[in-house]
Design an enzyme around this catalytic site. Sequence first.
Site, PDB file in Angstrom:
ATOM      1  N   LYS A 259      -2.806  77.088  42.372  1.00 60.91           N
ATOM      2  CA  LYS A 259      -1.570  77.851  42.477  1.00 60.91           C
ATOM      3  C   LYS A 259      -1.918  79.600  42.093  1.00 60.91           C
ATOM      4  CE  LYS A 259       1.857  75.650  40.874  1.00 60.91           C
ATOM      5  NZ  LYS A 259       3.036  75.499  40.591  1.00 60.91           N
TER       6      LYS A 259
ATOM      7  N   ASP B 187      -5.756  71.286  39.424  1.00 60.67           N
ATOM      8  CA  ASP B 187      -5.739  72.666  39.658  1.00 60.67           C
ATOM      9  C   ASP B 187      -6.778  73.579  39.726  1.00 60.67           C
ATOM     10  OD1 ASP B 187      -2.916  72.281  39.098  1.00 60.67           O
ATOM     11  OD2 ASP B 187      -2.856  72.960  36.823  1.00 60.67           O
TER      12      ASP B 187
ATOM     13  N   MET C 199       0.005  83.667  31.124  1.00 57.15           N
ATOM     14  CA  MET C 199       0.391  84.410  32.432  1.00 57.15           C
ATOM     15  C   MET C 199       1.316  85.764  32.131  1.00 57.15           C
ATOM     16  SD  MET C 199       1.901  80.805  33.985  1.00 57.15           S
ATOM     17  CE  MET C 199       2.664  80.261  32.671  1.00 57.15           C
TER      18      MET C 199
HETATM   19  C1  SAM Z   1      -0.122  77.713  34.410  1.00 54.58           C
HETATM   20  S1  SAM Z   1      -0.654  78.166  32.789  1.00 54.58           S
HETATM   21  C2  SAM Z   1      -1.062  76.590  32.338  1.00 54.58           C
HETATM   22  C3  SAM Z   1      -1.455  76.487  30.848  1.00 54.58           C
HETATM   23  C4  SAM Z   1      -1.777  75.027  30.419  1.00 54.58           C
HETATM   24  N1  SAM Z   1      -1.031  74.089  30.916  1.00 54.58           N
HETATM   25  C5  SAM Z   1      -2.333  75.135  29.230  1.00 54.58           C
HETATM   26  O1  SAM Z   1      -1.401  74.284  28.356  1.00 54.58           O
HETATM   27  O2  SAM Z   1      -3.184  75.851  28.782  1.00 54.58           O
HETATM   28  C6  SAM Z   1      -1.971  78.981  33.155  1.00 54.58           C
HETATM   29  C7  SAM Z   1      -2.430  79.805  31.930  1.00 54.58           C
HETATM   30  O3  SAM Z   1      -2.799  79.559  30.991  1.00 54.58           O
HETATM   31  C8  SAM Z   1      -3.699  80.389  30.446  1.00 54.58           C
HETATM   32  N2  SAM Z   1      -5.188  79.930  30.256  1.00 54.58           N
HETATM   33  C9  SAM Z   1      -5.427  78.834  31.064  1.00 54.58           C
HETATM   34  N3  SAM Z   1      -6.767  78.504  30.702  1.00 54.58           N
HETATM   35  C10 SAM Z   1      -7.077  79.732  30.086  1.00 54.58           C
HETATM   36  C11 SAM Z   1      -8.567  80.179  29.586  1.00 54.58           C
HETATM   37  N4  SAM Z   1      -9.600  79.343  29.480  1.00 54.58           N
HETATM   38  N5  SAM Z   1      -8.418  81.248  28.689  1.00 54.58           N
HETATM   39  C12 SAM Z   1      -7.306  81.997  28.504  1.00 54.58           C
HETATM   40  N6  SAM Z   1      -6.147  81.897  29.025  1.00 54.58           N
HETATM   41  C13 SAM Z   1      -6.166  80.691  29.629  1.00 54.58           C
HETATM   42  C14 SAM Z   1      -3.558  81.711  31.249  1.00 54.58           C
HETATM   43  O4  SAM Z   1      -2.537  82.558  30.645  1.00 54.58           O
HETATM   44  C15 SAM Z   1      -3.261  81.256  32.666  1.00 54.58           C
HETATM   45  O5  SAM Z   1      -2.628  82.042  33.202  1.00 54.58           O
END
Ligand code: SAM
Length: 265
Positions: A79, A57, A192
């Site tokens: 994405k 990703d 998100m």
């Molecule tokens: C498609 S989702 C995937 C979530 C992932 N599977 C998880 O368990 O963290 C992506 C979202 O996760 C959150 N996210 C991922 N990495 C982050 C980070 N380092 N800091 C804050 N939010 C994060 C944000 O809301 C981002 O838009």
Amino acid sequence: MTTATDSLRLLEQLTGSPAPRLEPGHVWLVGAGPGHPGQLTLDALAALAQAEAIVHDDLVDARILAAAPASAERIFAGKRGGRPSSAQADITATLITLARQGRRVVRLKGGDPYVFGRGGEEALALAEAGIPFRVISGVTAGLAGLSAAGIPATMRGINHAVILATGHAATEEGGLDWAALARLGQPIVLYMALRRLGSILASLQDAGMDPATPAAIVESGTLPGQRVVSGTVGTLEQQALAEGTASPCIVVIGDIVPLRERLAP
Ligand SMILES: C[S@@+](CC[C@H](N)C(=O)[O-])C[C@H]1O[C@@H](n2cnc3c(N)ncnc32)[C@H](O)[C@@H]1O
């Protein structure tokens, strides 16, 4: 320097048994955690050590990818808005093709593969195609981001539950019942949610949530550029605009937020 291969040996030492082998033609769905390489699990590192193809990703940190053998093919399957996107069907088709070619495949996903990561869909597609797979959980951004910002997800005397939700569902048909969530009175952690922050906060207030309810945004949680914007349900949207808050970020709403004033690192 410790390599992914060393981590395989360390894992075997700690468990006292051989680490599971990533066989040719198999796919492992691996959680890379919230970003900081220190949040990677030994299982994830051991998977990377064995990978011949890594489908990753956008949110997977370059330093984590660098831990895999140089010989492993890296295939981008991000994405995020503003960049060329891979359709979900293309991603699953790539995984199936690589597996049928007899490659050892790691599907590396941010956070935990089964938390808002489409990991469930990918696992179902692999199962339907008869491709053997395994899921290696990772530290989810919603929880790691809170800790990194000094906000405990649960606190005795404050909450008995914590709601993990996606902000994407805000406008989807059959999306979340924000009024019901507001009534629970338990902290809400949103993934998100940035693009629809205004409408989500408005829905919560329409449902009776006090605009003075503490709320915060954790941007790039655990990463060197981590920023936290702290305010209330009534002020957070304007603050995010003023600060130029950018993805990735999580939004947290509830009385656990002010603990940050005493616990932030
Ligand atoms: C498609 S989702 C995937 C979530 C992932 N599977 C998880 O368990 O963290 C992506 C979202 O996760 C959150 N996210 C991922 N990495 C982050 C980070 N380092 N800091 C804050 N939010 C994060 C944000 O809301 C981002 O838009």
